[in-house]
Design an enzyme around this catalytic site. Structure first.
Site, short mmCIF file in Angstrom:
data_model
loop_
_atom_site.label_atom_id
_atom_site.label_comp_id
_atom_site.label_asym_id
_atom_site.label_seq_id
_atom_site.Cartn_x
_atom_site.Cartn_y
_atom_site.Cartn_z
N ASP A 181 0.86 -1.18 0.00
CA ASP A 181 0.00 0.00 0.00
C ASP A 181 0.89 1.23 0.00
O ASP A 181 1.98 1.22 0.58
CB ASP A 181 -0.92 0.01 1.22
N ASP B 224 -6.84 -1.50 -4.79
CA ASP B 224 -7.96 -1.13 -3.92
C ASP B 224 -8.90 -0.15 -4.62
O ASP B 224 -10.12 -0.24 -4.48
CB ASP B 224 -7.44 -0.50 -2.62
#
Length: 165
Positions: A119, A141
């Site tokens: 991330d 995402d």
């Protein structure tokens, strides 16, 4: 293969390629691990976060058995979504399912290669001397969320869709 299914597959591949390319560039080209947090705008930073859990950092564990279980669940979910996508009767639902599948595979590749999902995007807001952070996320995402929004929108349009398997 129907034109809708072809479009869904293209959406899945595009989401996967864009996600993995961004992560490879940030990890090895930009070397975000060495740079640390990089301010892009007053409300957006690039940071490196290794998510060993699931969405929003839930179920954080780096135990190998738990990681294998998460990968198995993700594999089953991708298969079920693929069947749903093949049965979908609307272009929007098919594209949305393709985005979800591509994002899920992208995060699954991370988990397989690194033992965690990469991330890197962090939105934040400074109000009255306090900083409010959103969850750190990645482009997979974004594809998953866009796909879910697309499915929700499609469900309210009144067009009969294929039932989920």
């Amino acid at each position: 293969m129907t034109p809708h299914l072809r479009a869904g597959i293209i959406a899945a591949v595009a989401a996967l390629v864009i996600d993995q390319a961004s992560k490879l560039w940030l990890l090895y080209g930009f070397d975000i691990a060495r740079r640390g947090a990089v301010r892009v705008t007053p409300f957006f930073d690039l940071v490196l976060a290794w998510n060993v859990g699931i969405s929003f950092g839930w179920l954080q564990t780096d135990h190998q058995l738990a990681q294998l279980a998460l990968m198995a669940i993700k594999a089953v979910a991708v298969i079920v979504l693929g069947v749903w996508m093949a049965r979908s009767s609307t272009l929007l639902a098919t594209l949305a399912l393709g985005l979800i599948i591509g994002g899920a595979i992208g995060n699954g590749i991370d988990r397989f290669l690194h033992g965690a999902v990469v991330d890197f995007a962090l939105f934040h807001l400074d109000i009255g001397g306090k900083t409010f952070n959103w969850y750190v996320f990645n482009l997979a995402d974004v594809a998953i969320v866009a796909g879910v929004v697309g499915l929700l929108y499609d469900s309210f349009r009144g067009v009969p869709a294929a039932k989920a398997p």
